[in-house]
Motif scaffolding. Structure first.
Motif, PDB file in Angstrom:
ATOM      1  N   GLU A 100     -26.189  12.550 -17.284  1.00 26.77           N
ATOM      2  CA  GLU A 100     -25.959  11.321 -16.906  1.00 26.77           C
ATOM      3  C   GLU A 100     -24.937  10.604 -17.751  1.00 26.77           C
ATOM      4  O   GLU A 100     -24.636   9.562 -17.434  1.00 26.77           O
ATOM      5  CB  GLU A 100     -26.922  10.520 -16.430  1.00 26.77           C
ATOM      6  CG  GLU A 100     -27.655  11.093 -15.121  1.00 26.77           C
ATOM      7  CD  GLU A 100     -26.834  10.620 -13.892  1.00 26.77           C
ATOM      8  OE1 GLU A 100     -26.363   9.416 -13.809  1.00 26.77           O
ATOM      9  OE2 GLU A 100     -26.667  11.369 -13.154  1.00 26.77           O
ATOM     10  N   LYS A 109     -21.724  21.122   1.497  1.00 26.10           N
ATOM     11  CA  LYS A 109     -21.668  22.015   0.557  1.00 26.10           C
ATOM     12  C   LYS A 109     -21.405  23.523   1.044  1.00 26.10           C
ATOM     13  O   LYS A 109     -20.680  24.557   0.499  1.00 26.10           O
ATOM     14  CB  LYS A 109     -22.658  22.017  -0.594  1.00 26.10           C
ATOM     15  CG  LYS A 109     -22.355  20.789  -1.089  1.00 26.10           C
ATOM     16  CD  LYS A 109     -21.270  20.538  -2.262  1.00 26.10           C
ATOM     17  CE  LYS A 109     -21.352  21.590  -3.316  1.00 26.10           C
ATOM     18  NZ  LYS A 109     -20.134  21.494  -4.064  1.00 26.10           N
ATOM     19  N   ASP A 136     -16.644  10.402 -12.733  1.00 21.95           N
ATOM     20  CA  ASP A 136     -15.927  11.480 -13.708  1.00 21.95           C
ATOM     21  C   ASP A 136     -14.331  11.336 -13.067  1.00 21.95           C
ATOM     22  O   ASP A 136     -13.568  12.274 -12.941  1.00 21.95           O
ATOM     23  CB  ASP A 136     -16.315  12.845 -13.102  1.00 21.95           C
ATOM     24  CG  ASP A 136     -17.897  13.041 -13.417  1.00 21.95           C
ATOM     25  OD1 ASP A 136     -18.297  12.768 -14.343  1.00 21.95           O
ATOM     26  OD2 ASP A 136     -18.386  13.980 -12.480  1.00 21.95           O
ATOM     27  N   ILE A 167     -22.425  12.830  -4.146  1.00 17.66           N
ATOM     28  CA  ILE A 167     -21.389  12.406  -5.387  1.00 17.66           C
ATOM     29  C   ILE A 167     -20.070  13.148  -5.048  1.00 17.66           C
ATOM     30  O   ILE A 167     -19.800  14.230  -4.809  1.00 17.66           O
ATOM     31  CB  ILE A 167     -22.207  13.142  -6.717  1.00 17.66           C
ATOM     32  CG1 ILE A 167     -23.620  12.525  -6.920  1.00 17.66           C
ATOM     33  CG2 ILE A 167     -21.104  12.791  -7.754  1.00 17.66           C
ATOM     34  CD1 ILE A 167     -24.260  13.271  -8.126  1.00 17.66           C
ATOM     35  N   GLU A 223     -28.198  11.942  -1.309  1.00 11.62           N
ATOM     36  CA  GLU A 223     -27.305  11.709  -2.267  1.00 11.62           C
ATOM     37  C   GLU A 223     -25.910  12.570  -2.286  1.00 11.62           C
ATOM     38  O   GLU A 223     -26.195  13.798  -2.349  1.00 11.62           O
ATOM     39  CB  GLU A 223     -28.001  11.758  -3.758  1.00 11.62           C
ATOM     40  CG  GLU A 223     -27.085  11.299  -4.706  1.00 11.62           C
ATOM     41  CD  GLU A 223     -27.767  11.653  -6.328  1.00 11.62           C
ATOM     42  OE1 GLU A 223     -27.481  10.797  -7.198  1.00 11.62           O
ATOM     43  OE2 GLU A 223     -28.378  12.327  -6.314  1.00 11.62           O
ATOM     44  N   THR A 240     -21.702   8.091  -4.210  1.00 12.03           N
ATOM     45  CA  THR A 240     -21.591   8.077  -5.837  1.00 12.03           C
ATOM     46  C   THR A 240     -20.343   8.415  -6.071  1.00 12.03           C
ATOM     47  O   THR A 240     -20.061   9.741  -5.925  1.00 12.03           O
ATOM     48  CB  THR A 240     -22.918   8.721  -6.439  1.00 12.03           C
ATOM     49  OG1 THR A 240     -24.180   8.063  -5.896  1.00 12.03           O
ATOM     50  CG2 THR A 240     -22.733   8.669  -7.975  1.00 12.03           C
ATOM     51  N   THR A 297     -22.781  17.617  -4.817  1.00  9.91           N
ATOM     52  CA  THR A 297     -21.698  17.187  -5.674  1.00  9.91           C
ATOM     53  C   THR A 297     -20.409  17.744  -5.244  1.00  9.91           C
ATOM     54  O   THR A 297     -20.314  18.711  -5.159  1.00  9.91           O
ATOM     55  CB  THR A 297     -22.042  17.201  -7.072  1.00  9.91           C
ATOM     56  OG1 THR A 297     -23.358  16.531  -7.394  1.00  9.91           O
ATOM     57  CG2 THR A 297     -20.834  16.667  -7.980  1.00  9.91           C
ATOM     58  N   TYR A 298     -19.445  16.868  -4.881  1.00 10.10           N
ATOM     59  CA  TYR A 298     -18.232  17.406  -4.644  1.00 10.10           C
ATOM     60  C   TYR A 298     -17.061  17.159  -5.645  1.00 10.10           C
ATOM     61  O   TYR A 298     -16.617  16.128  -5.871  1.00 10.10           O
ATOM     62  CB  TYR A 298     -17.874  16.849  -3.317  1.00 10.10           C
ATOM     63  CG  TYR A 298     -18.608  17.126  -1.965  1.00 10.10           C
ATOM     64  CD1 TYR A 298     -18.450  18.148  -1.160  1.00 10.10           C
ATOM     65  CD2 TYR A 298     -19.990  16.538  -1.777  1.00 10.10           C
ATOM     66  CE1 TYR A 298     -19.150  18.399  -0.012  1.00 10.10           C
ATOM     67  CE2 TYR A 298     -20.986  16.787  -0.719  1.00 10.10           C
ATOM     68  CZ  TYR A 298     -20.444  17.804   0.125  1.00 10.10           C
ATOM     69  OH  TYR A 298     -21.360  18.079   1.121  1.00 10.10           O
ATOM     70  N   HIS A 299     -16.618  18.333  -6.171  1.00 15.08           N
ATOM     71  CA  HIS A 299     -15.563  18.210  -7.189  1.00 15.08           C
ATOM     72  C   HIS A 299     -14.072  18.220  -6.695  1.00 15.08           C
ATOM     73  O   HIS A 299     -13.827  19.217  -6.176  1.00 15.08           O
ATOM     74  CB  HIS A 299     -15.757  19.159  -8.374  1.00 15.08           C
ATOM     75  CG  HIS A 299     -16.933  19.059  -9.023  1.00 15.08           C
ATOM     76  ND1 HIS A 299     -17.245  18.005  -9.895  1.00 15.08           N
ATOM     77  CD2 HIS A 299     -18.175  19.842  -8.923  1.00 15.08           C
ATOM     78  CE1 HIS A 299     -18.355  18.185 -10.384  1.00 15.08           C
ATOM     79  NE2 HIS A 299     -19.214  19.185  -9.786  1.00 15.08           N
ATOM     80  N   SER A 332     -16.883  13.390  -7.293  1.00 18.69           N
ATOM     81  CA  SER A 332     -16.470  13.477  -8.567  1.00 18.69           C
ATOM     82  C   SER A 332     -15.117  14.142  -8.759  1.00 18.69           C
ATOM     83  O   SER A 332     -14.439  14.823  -8.006  1.00 18.69           O
ATOM     84  CB  SER A 332     -17.305  14.772  -9.368  1.00 18.69           C
ATOM     85  OG  SER A 332     -16.618  15.222 -10.593  1.00 18.69           O
ATOM     86  N   ALA A 376     -25.529  19.303 -15.741  1.00 17.78           N
ATOM     87  CA  ALA A 376     -24.107  19.292 -15.321  1.00 17.78           C
ATOM     88  C   ALA A 376     -23.022  18.972 -16.417  1.00 17.78           C
ATOM     89  O   ALA A 376     -23.350  17.737 -17.179  1.00 17.78           O
ATOM     90  CB  ALA A 376     -24.011  18.305 -14.364  1.00 17.78           C
TER      91      ALA A 376
END
Length: 846
Positions: free
Chosen positions: A157, A33, A475, A117, A115, A472, A85-87, A119, A442
């Motif tokens: 979630e 990130k 979306d 994610i 973890e 994971t 978390t990677y959008h 997305s 989120a």
């Protein structure tokens, strides 16, 4: 002492800095990130000078691996993604250029212990405002500009509920919150009524036709067909006409029209010699395949071809005979029905049941059409409140009185906490939160329908040896108004023309589609140790990518798949779709050691010409919660020549089923089995399975031949433990031996025979050495209504015994046999219960 502590701390800090500064093993790259795509990617985190470190995006990591492959033949080809978390700005596309080898695969992995994610959505971070303390709004300019639209919103979630009518009923999610299609007056319409559901071998219609003059009459059909997904691009050669019970004439030239709602005139199908007077013409489906049949025309003008519906007449002195398909005088077809094509409206509703919703311009109908085997999502074109009728933009399937539905995307029905509505024109998102601190969670809406797409090319060859581990996935969107609700198309990961790829130890959740699509010529791929939960479609969906390809030799093992099909319902934990009949011997897919629970239709389903697959050691519980006419494990082959599938050592419990009546009553449980060999499924081996409390029966064969059902335990189904359904009069050579049939419910069949042909002595080649027991207070059981003595007089179950099988603890669903069980004297082999499901999964075997 303080000096020593300081030195120790300094050493730890220095060591951590040194580790962080170390490059990855040769060829490996990192993504984080706090990364930067201008950096080398060889460090796990930024260095002290902030001049180098990990990359920022998967796309740049892919390109870096390509560069490394081109310059270093021995490099390690690993992309390690750090926590967060990677959008994704776009799906990650991997082509043949991104392949590895068996010795040096390209591995994409989450950093161990972190973890990660991936997305397919975009976080909604704009300011929320409220005027009444209930409904909050936020402005999304991308929506107003026409560059974004979504049908799902995740808060934390869980998905919020899109505003709908009637409201969602969380206490009764399967039986509550429904409307039911009502009848309405409709006009009779020539060239509008259509005969559907005539896809089975042996389906038949017969008409009386008056011929005005003797002559040679060319045959043309007005029809719709779309069998290409099943490997059939032309129904020519698959159906026949016969006149007055004479020799059949094969009908040619009935190519796919693009959909089952796209009606066209065919080229000439055949020429019939007809004498003046009245005749019977019989149409028969001899090879299977779907066709929606509106009408056919006979014309003795050799130069004439039909135009328009109804068609213009031939030259003066020539004759044209138009025959509406629904005017048949005789017919045969298990699923044959008459629908009205192109009519308006599409469904009715009672006075006062619906109301005007003037602010809602894009209402969508979620409906279980026809027999309620599937659901579809259809845009509403018009609601005539005064006359109680509704019209759809385009109907995929017939709507019948009693079909259940709800209407979604209605601003005026945003009346319950947890609901939301998106105004497409203004870009305003409305949300009634369930918690006051909702904005701290989120809030994400999908942008993409997939996250990773692995796709080979015809010229470059297949993609090979890519591994994906530890992520994971969340979306993604889904496709409404899909052309084939039997096979909804969306997935987080797609593999097309791929070989020997691995997806392992990943979690798939809150996806609009499936976890994985395996499409077309894909072989040797493995989906191992994954969790799939709360997704909109399948766990894994395999299907042919055209007339000559299908997934082969793929493995799904060690996965926990549960609460799937939250959007589309004709899905399975593992769902293997249609393929070319010419490939009947090749698939070789393995589905093993999975735990699959709480699904709307199949635990494991196989459709159209699927053979030579192995399904073993799976645990399937609570299947078919929202559809019917199916099984926890189900096949629908429609090809008696296809190689048989092997189903062994599976536990299938509580296959339920649901249907509605024309009065709007929900019936559940309804019309399901544990293992369902449907529509000509033949040559199957059903061995060592335990089937418990499946509504209609533990196992059923529908029209199939030469299936062997052996060494299974069938427990306490409502109607019978085993059922044989002979709808075509061609069931032969099936075997039922060394099975344990155990009932607690009292009176009922151990074996049941149904269908218009009932029982014939060809259905079973062997039925013997079984053990039957009824543990009810007043036990009794029959065989198709016959006593055991009568059944034995017919030549069956000569060596069978009636005795307690001595299960260890059936009240606790433990059906392990005591060592002294009389079943062993019949040759029954102990079922390795401890190896069923996830408990028996051994990664080293795959």
């Amino acid at each position: 002492m303080h000096v020593l502590k300081w030195i120790s701390l300094a050493c730890v800090v220095t060591l951590a800095m040194l580790i962080a500064a170390l490059p990855a093993a040769s060829g490996g790259v990192f993504v984080a990130k706090n990364g930067n795509d201008a950096w080398s990617g060889t460090l796990a985190q930024p260095n002290a000078a902030n001049s180098d470190g990990p990359l920022a995006t998967l796309i740049r990591a892919r390109d870096a691996i390509r560069e490394i492959k081109a310059t270093d033949a021995d490099a390690q080809l690993t992309v390690t993604v750090r926590a967060g978390t990677y959008h994704l700005a776009e799906p990650l596309m991997l082509t043949s250029e991104d392949s590895g080898t068996a010795q040096r695969p390209v591995r994409w992995q989450a950093h161990p212990g972190e973890e990660v994610i991936l997305s397919g959505g975009r976080p909604i971070t704009s300011e929320w405002r409220t005027a009444d303390g209930k409904i909050y709004t936020t402005q999304l300019p991308e929506v107003a500009d026409g560059n974004w639209y979504f049908r799902l919103v995740r808060v934390g979630e869980d998905w919020a509920v899109r505003a709908r009518y009637p409201n969602y009923d969380p206490e009764n999610p399967y039986t509550g919150g429904w409307l039911f299609v009502k009848p309405f007056a409709e006009a009779e319409a020539r060239f509008g009524k259509v005969v559907e559901g005539i896809h089975g071998v042996g389906d038949m219609m017969q008409w009386r036709v008056r011929v005005p003059a003797s002559g040679d009459y060319n045959v043309f059909h007005y029809y719709a067909a779309h069998n290409e997904p099943w490997g059939i691009v032309d129904m020519g050669g698959r159906t026949t006409f016969s006149v007055d019970e004479g020799e059949p004439v094969v009908l040619q030239s009935l190519p796919d029209t693009g959909s089952f709602n796209s009606f066209k005139w065919s080229p000439k199908n055949a020429t019939l010699r007809l004498e003046k007077g009245e005749h019977t013409i019989r149409w028969t489906n001899i090879k299977g395949g779907g066709i929606n049949y509106d009408a056919f025309v006979l014309c003795d003008d050799p130069e004439w071809t039909p135009e328009g519906a109804p068609p213009k007449g031939p030259a003066v002195g020539r004759h044209m005979i138009v025959v509406d398909a629904e005017s048949f005088v005789q017919s045969k077809g298990e699923e044959l029905s008459v629908a009205v094509r192109g009519r308006k409206p599409d469904f009715g509703f009672a006075p006062g049941e619906l109301k005007e919703w003037p602010r809602s311009k894009q209402i969508e109908m979620h409906v279980f059409p026809a027999q309620s085997w599937v659901n579809s999502i259809e845009p509403i074109a018009d609601l005539d409140i005064e006359n109680g009728t509704g019209t759809l933009v385009g109907r995929i399937m017939e709507l019948r009185v009693g079909n259940r539905y709800f209407l979604e995307n209605i601003f005026e029905e945003l009346d319950t906490p947890g609901e939301w509505y998106l105004d497409r024109e203004t870009g305003v998102l409305h949300y009634w939160p369930t918690e006051p601190d909702f904005a701290e969670k989120a809030i994400v809406a999908p942008v993409h329908d997939r996250i990773i797409h692995i796709r080979g090319g015809a010229g470059a060859g297949p993609v090979r040896n890519i591994e994906i581990a530890g992520f994971t996935f969340m979306d993604t969107s889904y496709t409404p108004h899909t052309g084939n609700p039997y096979g909804p198309p969306d997935a987080a990961i797609w593999i097309e023309y791929g070989r020997d790829c691995l997806i392992e130890n990943c979690r798939f959740t809150r996806l609009g589609g499936s976890a994985l699509n395996l499409v077309g010529d894909v072989r040797g791929n493995r989906f191992l140790g994954n969790t799939v939960e709360y997704v909109g479609q399948n766990g894994v969906y395999m299907y042919g990518g055209g007339a000559s390809t299908c997934p082969m030799e793929n493995t799904v093992a060690g996965c926990h798949i549960h609460h799937i099909g939250l959007i589309y319902k004709s899905v399975g934990g593992v769902h293997i779709g249609p393929r070319n009949p010419a490939l009947a011997q090749q698939p070789g897919n393995l589905i093993a050691h999975n735990l699959i629970t709480d699904v709307p239709r199949y635990g494991i389903g196989m459709l159209m010409n699927q053979g030579n697959n192995v399904v073993e050691f799976n645990e399937i519980r609570r299947s078919n919660l929202e559809t019917n006419d199916t099984g926890g494990i189900a096949t629908c082959v429609r090809n008696r020549e296809a190689a048989g599938n092997v189903f062994r050592f599976n536990l299938v419990m509580d296959s339920i089923g649901l249907q509605t009546t024309t009065e709007g009553e929900i019936l559940t449980p309804f019309f399901t089995w544990g293992i369902y060999l449907d529509d000509d499924s033949s040559h199957a081996q059903v061995y060592g399975n335990i089937c418990v409390r499946n509504y209609r029966g533990g196992v059923v064969i529908h029209r199939g031949q030469k299936n062997v059902i052996e060494n299974n335990i069938f427990v306490d189904s409502n109607l019978a433990e085993a059922e044989f359904m002979d709808w075509g009069g061609q069931m032969v050579g099936n075997v039922f031996r060394r099975n344990i049939c155990y009932r607690v419910k009292g009176a009922g069949d151990m074996i049941r025979f149904t269908g218009p042909f009932g029982w014939t002595d060809q259905v079973l080649a062997e039925c013997d050495r079984n053990l039957y027991w009824n543990a009810a207070d007043e036990p009794s059981f029959t065989f198709g209504g016959k006593s055991l003595e009568q059944w034995r007089e017919m030549g069956y179950d000569e060596h069978t015994v009636v005795a307690d099988p001595m299960f260890r603890a059936p009240e606790n669903d433990d059906y392990t046999l005591d060592a002294k069980s009389p079943a062993f004297e019949l040759g029954f082999q102990a079922i390795p219960v401890a190896r069923i499901g996830l408990n028996g999964y051994d990664r080293s075997e795959y």
